[in-house]
Design a protein around this motif. Structure first.
Motif, PDB file in Angstrom:
ATOM      1  N   LEU A 133      16.603  29.465  23.052  1.00 17.61           N
ATOM      2  CA  LEU A 133      15.234  29.890  23.303  1.00 17.61           C
ATOM      3  C   LEU A 133      14.507  30.089  21.973  1.00 17.61           C
ATOM      4  O   LEU A 133      15.082  30.608  21.011  1.00 17.61           O
ATOM      5  CB  LEU A 133      15.208  31.199  24.086  1.00 17.61           C
ATOM      6  N   LYS A 135      11.613  32.242  20.563  1.00 14.22           N
ATOM      7  CA  LYS A 135      10.857  33.428  20.967  1.00 14.22           C
ATOM      8  C   LYS A 135      10.041  34.041  19.833  1.00 14.22           C
ATOM      9  O   LYS A 135       9.536  35.156  19.981  1.00 14.22           O
ATOM     10  CB  LYS A 135      11.809  34.472  21.554  1.00 14.22           C
ATOM     11  N   TYR A 138       4.975  32.679  21.611  1.00 15.09           N
ATOM     12  CA  TYR A 138       4.963  32.379  23.042  1.00 15.09           C
ATOM     13  C   TYR A 138       3.785  31.488  23.390  1.00 15.09           C
ATOM     14  O   TYR A 138       2.724  31.551  22.770  1.00 15.09           O
ATOM     15  CB  TYR A 138       4.900  33.668  23.857  1.00 15.09           C
ATOM     16  N   LEU A 171      13.923  25.774  23.590  1.00 12.24           N
ATOM     17  CA  LEU A 171      13.143  25.888  24.818  1.00 12.24           C
ATOM     18  C   LEU A 171      11.996  26.857  24.590  1.00 12.24           C
ATOM     19  O   LEU A 171      12.184  27.938  24.023  1.00 12.24           O
ATOM     20  CB  LEU A 171      14.021  26.373  25.973  1.00 12.24           C
ATOM     21  N   VAL A 173       9.023  29.447  25.591  1.00 13.10           N
ATOM     22  CA  VAL A 173       8.826  30.527  26.556  1.00 13.10           C
ATOM     23  C   VAL A 173       7.341  30.878  26.582  1.00 13.10           C
ATOM     24  O   VAL A 173       6.688  30.915  25.532  1.00 13.10           O
ATOM     25  CB  VAL A 173       9.656  31.772  26.165  1.00 13.10           C
ATOM     26  N   GLN A 178       8.586  33.149  31.055  1.00 18.36           N
ATOM     27  CA  GLN A 178       9.171  32.048  31.818  1.00 18.36           C
ATOM     28  C   GLN A 178       9.504  30.894  30.871  1.00 18.36           C
ATOM     29  O   GLN A 178       8.811  30.668  29.884  1.00 18.36           O
ATOM     30  CB  GLN A 178       8.182  31.548  32.882  1.00 18.36           C
ATOM     31  N   ILE A 179      10.576  30.157  31.190  1.00 15.83           N
ATOM     32  CA  ILE A 179      10.919  28.952  30.430  1.00 15.83           C
ATOM     33  C   ILE A 179       9.938  27.856  30.825  1.00 15.83           C
ATOM     34  O   ILE A 179       9.753  27.574  32.014  1.00 15.83           O
ATOM     35  CB  ILE A 179      12.361  28.504  30.722  1.00 15.83           C
ATOM     36  N   CYS A 204       3.343  24.075  30.839  1.00 18.69           N
ATOM     37  CA  CYS A 204       4.085  22.935  30.302  1.00 18.69           C
ATOM     38  C   CYS A 204       3.191  21.703  30.206  1.00 18.69           C
ATOM     39  O   CYS A 204       2.185  21.586  30.906  1.00 18.69           O
ATOM     40  CB  CYS A 204       5.315  22.629  31.152  1.00 18.69           C
ATOM     41  N   SER A 231      13.383  31.294  35.041  1.00 22.88           N
ATOM     42  CA  SER A 231      13.725  32.455  34.218  1.00 22.88           C
ATOM     43  C   SER A 231      14.880  32.104  33.291  1.00 22.88           C
ATOM     44  O   SER A 231      15.659  31.187  33.570  1.00 22.88           O
ATOM     45  CB  SER A 231      14.125  33.639  35.104  1.00 22.88           C
ATOM     46  N   PRO A 232      15.034  32.837  32.189  1.00 24.25           N
ATOM     47  CA  PRO A 232      16.162  32.582  31.284  1.00 24.25           C
ATOM     48  C   PRO A 232      17.516  32.706  31.972  1.00 24.25           C
ATOM     49  O   PRO A 232      18.471  32.017  31.585  1.00 24.25           O
ATOM     50  CB  PRO A 232      15.989  33.651  30.195  1.00 24.25           C
ATOM     51  N   LEU A 235      19.131  29.463  33.406  1.00 21.45           N
ATOM     52  CA  LEU A 235      19.748  28.505  32.494  1.00 21.45           C
ATOM     53  C   LEU A 235      21.269  28.627  32.511  1.00 21.45           C
ATOM     54  O   LEU A 235      21.982  27.631  32.432  1.00 21.45           O
ATOM     55  CB  LEU A 235      19.231  28.716  31.066  1.00 21.45           C
ATOM     56  N   TYR A 256      23.996  25.576  26.106  1.00 20.61           N
ATOM     57  CA  TYR A 256      23.064  26.673  25.862  1.00 20.61           C
ATOM     58  C   TYR A 256      23.887  27.950  25.790  1.00 20.61           C
ATOM     59  O   TYR A 256      24.513  28.357  26.776  1.00 20.61           O
ATOM     60  CB  TYR A 256      22.006  26.765  26.962  1.00 20.61           C
TER      61      TYR A 256
END
Length: 280
Positions: A133, A135, A138, A171, A173, A178-179, A204, A231-232, A235, A256
């Motif tokens: 992720l 982070k 965002y 990825l 966020v 949310q991913i 996205c 959500s994370p 994954l 991951y």
């Protein structure tokens, strides 16, 4: 060589002082794959470009027809002697010079450039591909986030973070935690016979390959499709994760954190994707 405002030119650079794309991020673009002289998914690319230009309040020139632009792309491909090979083409549209943040006009200039790639069709890379992720920053789940603009600071910084920490990708966020997507493509998760992808409303990119994969899945009764927030925690539960974009096609994620993934569905889809390209 490149196309500049409709004319084939030997110039390979642009003047920074006159380019609002460079100065203010006031540009949109399309990245296209041209395979043996055929522009893949051209209609989808064209209409996405027109939509982005309208949202960005750019004036669409009368000569910006799908036929005229595709002819210019073909002219550039032929000039580089790549008609029988595969190339990645970038069509960049930016507002004409003038003003600071408030432009004096809405008219546009544009360039079309390309580079050759080796693969004559989509292949599935099966080498190690670990993600994490990102982070530090965002993404806002807004309409502007779904456009293919040249404002990619988050993706650039995310790529540097991945490189510094020995990840192959990260990825993204959003502010709702949310991913959303990968740094360079849309995201799909597989759990059993269910395949899930974040919705456009999450922020996205409205990806062309995302659209093609969803079309393929609708024709396959073995899979159930869901567009919904990711959500994370999901994954870690997924059996498989893959990333899609027009240049690579489908790229399986292998790891991951402590989770290892398979690539069964990706293998199935890459064959069907190539078949669709050949028949289109």
């Amino acid at each position: 060589m490149q196309i500049i405002n409709g004319t084939l030119s030997s110039e390979t650079s642009i003047h920074a002082n006159d380019n609002r794309g460079l100065n203010y991020g006031d540009a949109v673009f399309e990245t296209l794959r041209v395979q043996q002289g055929k522009i893949l998914f051209w209609e989808d690319h064209y209409f996405r470009l027109m939509s982005a230009m309208r949202i960005m309040r750019m004036e669409i020139p009368m000569e910006f027809t799908p036929e005229a632009l595709s002819e210019q792309i073909q002219e550039l491909v032929e000039a580089h002697e790549l008609s029988s090979k595969t190339a990645v083409v970038k069509l960049l549209v930016y507002r004409k010079t003038g003003g600071l943040y408030l432009p004096k006009q809405l008219e546009v200039d544009y360039t079309i450039s390309l580079r050759a790639i080796d693969s004559p069709f989509y292949t599935l890379e099966e080498s190690a591909y670990e993600v994490e992720l990102y982070k530090d920053h965002y993404l806002s789940p807004s309409l502007l986030s779904t456009l293919k603009t040249n404002n990619k600071a988050l993706q650039v910084l995310g790529s540097i973070y991945a490189d510094e920490n020995d990840y192959q990708n990260c990825l993204v966020v959003n502010t709702d935690k949310q991913i959303v997507e990968a740094l360079n493509g849309n995201l799909f998760l597989v759990k059993g016979d269910r395949i899930k992808t974040p919705p456009i409303s999450s922020g996205c990119l409205n990806g062309i390959m995302r659209k093609q994969i969803l079309k393929l899945l609708l024709e396959l009764p073995d899979y159930l499709i869901e567009e919904g927030p990711v959500s994370p925690f999901e994954l870690q539960k997924a059996d498989e994760m893959f990333i899609t974009n027009v240049v690579q096609g489908i790229r399986p994620v292998t790891k991951y954190r402590k989770k290892q993934y398979t690539n069964t569905v990706a293998k199935d889809l890459i064959g069907k994707l190539n078949a669709r390209v050949r028949l289109s």
